[in-house]
Design a protein around this motif. Structure first.
Motif, PDB file in Angstrom:
ATOM      1  N   ASP A 152      80.073 -25.013 -72.817  1.00 13.38           N
ATOM      2  CA  ASP A 152      79.487 -24.312 -71.665  1.00 13.38           C
ATOM      3  C   ASP A 152      80.619 -23.568 -70.930  1.00 13.38           C
ATOM      4  N   ALA A 153      81.812 -24.404 -70.846  1.00 11.74           N
ATOM      5  CA  ALA A 153      83.024 -23.996 -70.103  1.00 11.74           C
ATOM      6  C   ALA A 153      83.992 -22.760 -71.171  1.00 11.74           C
ATOM      7  N   VAL A 154      83.668 -22.823 -72.292  1.00 11.90           N
ATOM      8  CA  VAL A 154      84.208 -22.007 -73.455  1.00 11.90           C
ATOM      9  C   VAL A 154      83.372 -20.598 -73.137  1.00 11.90           C
ATOM     10  N   LEU A 155      81.972 -20.869 -73.025  1.00  7.27           N
ATOM     11  CA  LEU A 155      81.180 -19.541 -72.967  1.00  7.27           C
ATOM     12  C   LEU A 155      81.230 -18.904 -71.607  1.00  7.27           C
ATOM     13  N   ASP A 156      81.738 -19.561 -70.392  1.00  5.95           N
ATOM     14  CA  ASP A 156      82.038 -18.874 -69.189  1.00  5.95           C
ATOM     15  C   ASP A 156      83.317 -18.163 -69.159  1.00  5.95           C
ATOM     16  N   LEU A 157      84.221 -18.776 -69.852  1.00  4.81           N
ATOM     17  CA  LEU A 157      85.600 -18.269 -69.926  1.00  4.81           C
ATOM     18  C   LEU A 157      85.602 -16.943 -70.944  1.00  4.81           C
ATOM     19  N   ALA A 158      85.019 -16.736 -71.969  1.00  8.98           N
ATOM     20  CA  ALA A 158      84.728 -15.781 -72.807  1.00  8.98           C
ATOM     21  C   ALA A 158      84.141 -14.825 -71.999  1.00  8.98           C
ATOM     22  N   ARG A 159      83.084 -15.132 -71.250  1.00 15.18           N
ATOM     23  CA  ARG A 159      82.100 -14.125 -70.467  1.00 15.18           C
ATOM     24  C   ARG A 159      82.985 -13.383 -69.365  1.00 15.18           C
ATOM     25  N   LEU A 160      83.804 -14.194 -68.681  1.00 16.39           N
ATOM     26  CA  LEU A 160      84.971 -13.811 -67.757  1.00 16.39           C
ATOM     27  C   LEU A 160      85.531 -12.585 -68.180  1.00 16.39           C
ATOM     28  N   TYR A 161      86.314 -12.846 -69.537  1.00 15.03           N
ATOM     29  CA  TYR A 161      87.221 -12.068 -70.172  1.00 15.03           C
ATOM     30  C   TYR A 161      86.342 -10.703 -70.600  1.00 15.03           C
ATOM     31  N   LEU A 162      85.230 -10.805 -70.924  1.00 17.39           N
ATOM     32  CA  LEU A 162      84.483  -9.742 -70.993  1.00 17.39           C
ATOM     33  C   LEU A 162      84.218  -8.759 -69.728  1.00 17.39           C
ATOM     34  N   PHE A 163      84.017  -9.515 -68.832  1.00 16.80           N
ATOM     35  CA  PHE A 163      83.839  -8.923 -67.390  1.00 16.80           C
ATOM     36  C   PHE A 163      85.081  -8.090 -67.065  1.00 16.80           C
ATOM     37  N   LEU A 164      86.247  -8.533 -67.305  1.00 16.04           N
ATOM     38  CA  LEU A 164      87.443  -8.011 -67.069  1.00 16.04           C
ATOM     39  C   LEU A 164      87.724  -6.823 -68.074  1.00 16.04           C
ATOM     40  N   GLY A 165      87.023  -6.879 -69.410  1.00 13.17           N
ATOM     41  CA  GLY A 165      87.250  -5.740 -70.521  1.00 13.17           C
ATOM     42  C   GLY A 165      88.052  -6.249 -71.433  1.00 13.17           C
ATOM     43  N   PHE A 166      88.605  -7.543 -71.338  1.00 11.87           N
ATOM     44  CA  PHE A 166      89.377  -8.065 -72.133  1.00 11.87           C
ATOM     45  C   PHE A 166      88.756  -8.559 -73.752  1.00 11.87           C
ATOM     46  N   GLY A 167      88.518  -7.848 -74.644  1.00 12.89           N
ATOM     47  CA  GLY A 167      87.602  -8.116 -75.847  1.00 12.89           C
ATOM     48  C   GLY A 167      88.536  -9.023 -76.670  1.00 12.89           C
ATOM     49  N   ALA A 168      89.821  -8.878 -76.853  1.00 14.48           N
ATOM     50  CA  ALA A 168      90.494  -9.556 -77.821  1.00 14.48           C
ATOM     51  C   ALA A 168      90.528 -10.993 -77.095  1.00 14.48           C
ATOM     52  N   GLU A 169      90.781 -11.215 -75.943  1.00 18.15           N
ATOM     53  CA  GLU A 169      91.010 -12.708 -75.232  1.00 18.15           C
ATOM     54  C   GLU A 169      89.612 -13.287 -75.394  1.00 18.15           C
ATOM     55  N   ALA A 170      88.566 -12.647 -75.095  1.00 17.28           N
ATOM     56  CA  ALA A 170      87.167 -13.242 -75.411  1.00 17.28           C
ATOM     57  C   ALA A 170      87.184 -13.862 -76.754  1.00 17.28           C
ATOM     58  N   ARG A 171      87.444 -13.083 -77.969  1.00 18.65           N
ATOM     59  CA  ARG A 171      87.294 -13.493 -79.255  1.00 18.65           C
ATOM     60  C   ARG A 171      88.212 -14.552 -79.587  1.00 18.65           C
ATOM     61  N   ALA A 172      89.434 -14.624 -79.017  1.00 13.88           N
ATOM     62  CA  ALA A 172      90.613 -15.486 -79.054  1.00 13.88           C
ATOM     63  C   ALA A 172      89.654 -17.068 -78.794  1.00 13.88           C
ATOM     64  N   VAL A 173      89.174 -17.060 -77.586  1.00 16.48           N
ATOM     65  CA  VAL A 173      88.874 -18.215 -76.971  1.00 16.48           C
ATOM     66  C   VAL A 173      87.486 -18.897 -77.854  1.00 16.48           C
ATOM     67  N   ILE A 174      86.710 -17.886 -78.366  1.00 15.03           N
ATOM     68  CA  ILE A 174      85.626 -18.156 -79.047  1.00 15.03           C
ATOM     69  C   ILE A 174      86.314 -18.864 -80.478  1.00 15.03           C
ATOM     70  N   SER A 175      87.222 -18.186 -81.345  1.00 17.65           N
ATOM     71  CA  SER A 175      87.601 -18.577 -82.353  1.00 17.65           C
ATOM     72  C   SER A 175      88.586 -20.147 -82.190  1.00 17.65           C
ATOM     73  N   ALA A 176      89.187 -20.066 -80.927  1.00 19.30           N
ATOM     74  CA  ALA A 176      90.124 -21.210 -80.743  1.00 19.30           C
ATOM     75  C   ALA A 176      89.480 -22.606 -80.886  1.00 19.30           C
ATOM     76  N   PHE A 177      88.110 -22.502 -80.236  1.00 18.65           N
ATOM     77  CA  PHE A 177      87.493 -23.582 -80.186  1.00 18.65           C
ATOM     78  C   PHE A 177      86.174 -23.683 -81.240  1.00 18.65           C
ATOM     79  N   ASP A 178      86.459 -22.820 -82.227  1.00 19.10           N
ATOM     80  CA  ASP A 178      85.378 -23.005 -83.149  1.00 19.10           C
ATOM     81  C   ASP A 178      83.917 -22.859 -82.653  1.00 19.10           C
ATOM     82  N   SER A 179      83.613 -22.010 -81.870  1.00 17.13           N
ATOM     83  CA  SER A 179      82.432 -21.896 -81.195  1.00 17.13           C
ATOM     84  C   SER A 179      81.368 -20.795 -82.152  1.00 17.13           C
ATOM     85  N   THR A 180      80.627 -21.147 -83.115  1.00 13.93           N
ATOM     86  CA  THR A 180      79.753 -20.322 -83.809  1.00 13.93           C
ATOM     87  C   THR A 180      78.209 -20.377 -83.286  1.00 13.93           C
ATOM     88  N   ALA A 181      78.014 -20.724 -82.298  1.00 14.09           N
ATOM     89  CA  ALA A 181      76.563 -20.945 -81.922  1.00 14.09           C
ATOM     90  C   ALA A 181      75.967 -19.541 -81.889  1.00 14.09           C
TER      91      ALA A 181
END
Length: 813
Positions: free
Chosen positions: A367-396
């Protein structure tokens, strides 16, 4: 909207009919429809879980719903689909719906999550294991719904009127009258009921249909023979007042009155009161409430009333979001980017979201991974959001929208298998992101503009400025100018500096509306700046100039070349490479343009490169310098072969080669379909003449007509030595001077003397090649005169021959 004027009497009659026909009423199933590529779809909006069966019949298919009182609303089905697949829909009673087909089609059906039943009628045969191909057994015939309704409708007219009320036979509802008239009422009622059998029959029907009602005696038993007896209030209530048949009737009547009132408030109808039927003394109205001590029980009457406005609004709110292909639309919550951040500094919000990423035992909190990735999207940081998802192997599955949105924010291509591409027609925020997912939106894509604009307006202003130009371009490319203007307005109405996004969108609107020069004026300054929108502006201004045939400034070409190299691996790199090559070709630098094209196509080949090659060779074919054309064509012929040009380009180039005398090269270009066309046959005939093969040329022209064909045929005949036939062919198309020359070469002095150039005609006369038409021969001159004439003729002949040699063309022409 036109309003209907409904008298109060008609409303009361409608209420009576609906209330006391209640056992015959059932569920109304509204049927929606839609046409798609390869299949037609109907959707049945079921209001509750219902068993269903679909099977084959002789005329198509039959649907059976578990419920004999189901009514199908098919009024608007064929407003949205043609009748080529589904020829007709008809209700067959007992919850049955017949689908008559008009093609060799098959049906398939499924339920949505919200319980709607979807039936698709698709082209072609069904699979062998389809459960819907089993034959349907028709149920035993029974009464029609109308007969059932009549059988179940009670004849509700009590044998005795209510105290202070009479029953109007036309309406079957009580009309309240003053107490002073009740004495006369008995005789009136008795006179109106001359046959006791009718009254008794009505009493029996009423007793059977309304078992809770109190049976009434004859009129004379209550009022007496004279009809003047006065009863106590207790007798009046216990004897004269019937109980309501069922508490549900009261609730149903209240619901119908409420909905009729709502319809009137919505302007759908207007009540015209008939004042002579209203009670003059309100105190005379009868209280028909339930007896004391019997509290009303909650009831659920089998009746549903709603206005058309409420029905359509409710349908829009409760309809299951689905794609055109029948898939599910992702909900708004998956794209609620405006709720994933706030106005606090970005560093503060990032630190706050990063803290709970890892819990005890170093396990990631998804849930925290999802919240951080969503914050990056809100800020317009697409690469950072992808990095968070891939770093924690979140494939849900619920993280798939995060990956798609991050790629869109960074102008990266999505995975082709993404389900987002098909959601452009969804009634959720998925429509916005689905349109943005397409680099080039298909013209035939179904786009829900309302959902798209609603979702775009809900974005934070910085994301509206970032995504607006790209979104408007996609909309303008598919002819949705009004939606593009709404995107511009959603950015322009925000407070503060709107940046260059609005100017970019306005330039795109000017460009799509045909005002290219105004668009270029807006774009040039932006293209020469360091603004993030400069690349898009540069692409659009060069494309605009190329389309209208204008020259492109050198500095813009050089900028495109530099950016093409810098961004060659980006999404806009290929477009920049294409435009700078075409701009150089349009400016006359074909040498450099072809060299750049060769370097660009060495590593890989794409559809864009093929298109660029074709356009560059079109420009080469239009070049005026014959030597440059031949030099560049033969030097870059391999590029043309790899591009596999279409028939038109092959014909253009082959015709120019044939005219230049390169018949073999022209024949090599024209193969297959191009060689069989009329134009191709003419070009191949010219190529044969260039190769000194007149027989092949004449054979290619066999069966063709026209002045161009006759001219080519004459050239082939002349090449074969048949100048007289060539002269006849040229004379047939009206080219008399060319026919005269051909006649001169063929020795047809008579035709040549009439149509050849003047110097040829004079030579013919000088040599006396055409016999004189005079009848008497002249007397021969004397010896001295004959000698002098011979010398003069010799001088004259010499001068004629000299003149003739100067004007006579080579024998090949």
């Amino acid at each position: 909207m036109m309003r209907q004027l409904v008298p109060a009497v008609a409303l009361i009659a409608a209420l009576d009919l609906m209330l006391y026909s209640r056992p015959a009423l059932g569920e109304t199933v509204r049927i929606r429809s839609g046409e798609h590529a390869g299949f037609s779809r109907i959707v049945l909006d079921l209001t509750k879980p219902t068993e269903w069966r679909l099977g084959r019949t002789e005329e198509g298919y039959e649907l059976r719903l578990d419920g004999p009182d189901i009514v199908f609303d098919t009024e608007r089905v064929f407003h949205m689909i043609p009748r080529d697949r589904i020829a007709d829909l008809s209700a067959i009673g007992d919850g049955g719906l017949a689908l008559r087909l008009g093609c060799a089609c098959h049906a398939r059906a499924f339920l949505t999550e919200r319980g709607a039943l979807v039936i698709d009628v698709a082209d072609g045969e069904a699979t062998s294991d389809s459960p819907f191909e089993r034959a349907v057994r028709r149920s035993a015939p029974g009464r029609s719904s109308a007969e059932t309704a009549r059988a179940l409708t009670p004849s509700f007219r009590p044998a005795l009127p209510l105290a202070g009320a009479v029953f109007d036979e036309r309406l079957k509802l009580p009309i309240v009258v003053p107490e002073r008239d009740q004495g006369q009422l008995a005789s009136v009622w008795k006179a109106a009921e001359p046959h006791s059998s009718r009254r008794e029959d009505g009493d029996a029907k009423f007793a059977a249909a309304a078992p809770n009602a109190t049976a009434m005696g004859p009129v004379e038993n209550a009022f007496g023979a004279g009809g003047n007896r006065h009863m106590s209030a207790e007798e009046d209530r216990s004897l004269l007042l019937p109980r309501l048949p069922d508490p549900s009737v009261t609730q149903a009547q209240s619901e119908l009155l409420r909905q009729l009132s709502r319809a009137a408030s919505q302007g759908l109808l207007e009540v015209e009161l008939e004042r002579d039927r209203l009670p003059r003394d309100p105190s005379a109205a009868v209280d028909v409430g339930l007896p004391a001590g019997e509290p009303a029980k909650p009831v659920h009457p089998a009746i549903r009333a709603e206005t058309s406005i409420d029905r359509d609004m409710l349908s829009a709110m409760t309809r299951t979001p689905m794609t055109a292909e029948g898939g599910h639309c992702r909900p708004d919550e998956d794209f609620d980017i405006s709720g994933w951040g706030d106005a606090r500094p970005a560093a503060v919000q990032i630190a706050e979201r990063r803290q709970p990423l890892v819990g005890e035992f170093d396990r990631a909190d998804l849930d925290a991974v999802l919240d951080l990735a969503r914050l990056y999207l809100f800020l317009g940081f697409g690469a950072e959001a992808r990095a968070v998802i891939s770093a924690f192997d979140s494939t849900a599955n619920h993280l798939a929208p995060i990956a798609a949105m991050s790629a869109i924010l960074d102008d990266r291509a999505l995975d082709p298998s993404s389900d987002l591409f098909v959601m452009t027609g969804c009634d959720t925020a998925a429509a916005l992101w689905a349109v943005l997912a397409w680099p080039v939106l298909p013209a035939a894509a179904e786009v829900n503009e309302s959902a798209l604009l609603r979702s775009f307006s809900a974005l934070p202003i910085h994301l509206r400025r970032q995504l607006g130009p790209g979104l408007s371009r996609r909309l303008l490319d598919t002819g949705r100018g009004t939606a593009a203007r709404s995107v511009r307005d959603a950015i322009a109405r925000a407070a503060g500096d709107v940046g260059t996004a609005v100017g970019m969108i306005e330039a795109g609107i000017d460009y799509s509306s045909g005002d290219a020069e105004s668009a270029e004026a807006r774009l040039d300054a932006l293209a020469r700046s360091n603004d993030p929108m400069a690349v898009d502006a540069l692409i659009l201004t060069i494309r605009s100039r190329l389309e209208r045939g204008a020259s492109v400034p050198d500095d813009l070409i050089e900028s495109a070349e530099a950016l093409a190299f810098e961004r060659q691996d980006g999404a806009d790199g290929p477009a920049l490479s294409q435009l700078q090559i075409l701009a150089r070709g349009a400016s006359g630098e074909l040498d450099r343009a072809l060299a750049d094209l060769r370097r660009w196509t060495e590593s890989e080949s794409s559809e864009r490169q093929t298109e660029t090659t074709a356009q560059l060779f079109v420009a080469l074919g239009e070049s005026e310098d014959e030597a440059d054309f031949l030099r560049l064509y033969f030097a870059n012929r391999d590029l043309l072969d790899r591009a596999a040009p279409d028939t038109t380009l092959r014909s253009e180039l082959a015709e120019r080669l044939a005219e230049a005398g390169f018949g073999r090269e022209a024949s090599a270009l024209l193969k297959g379909e191009a060689a069989l066309s009329e134009r191709g046959r003419r070009i191949l005939a010219r190529a044969a003449i260039a190769g000194f093969d007149p027989a092949e040329a004449i054979d290619r022209l066999d069966g063709l007509q026209g002045e161009d064909v006759a001219s080519i045929r004459a050239r082939a005949l002349a090449l074969a030595g048949d100048h007289r036939s060539a002269a006849s062919a040229l004379a047939a198309i009206g080219d008399q001077q060319a026919a005269g020359r051909a006649a001169w070469r063929g020795g047809d002095w008579k035709r040549a003397s009439a149509h050849a150039p003047e110097v040829m005609r004079e030579a013919i006369a000088a040599f006396d090649l055409v016999p004189s038409s005079s009848g008497e021969p002249e007397a021969p001159p004397g010896p001295l005169a004959a000698g002098q004439s011979l010398i003069a003729d010799s001088r004259n002949m010499r001068s004629k021959l000299e003149a003739l040699l100067k004007v006579t063309e080579p024998a090949g022409d």
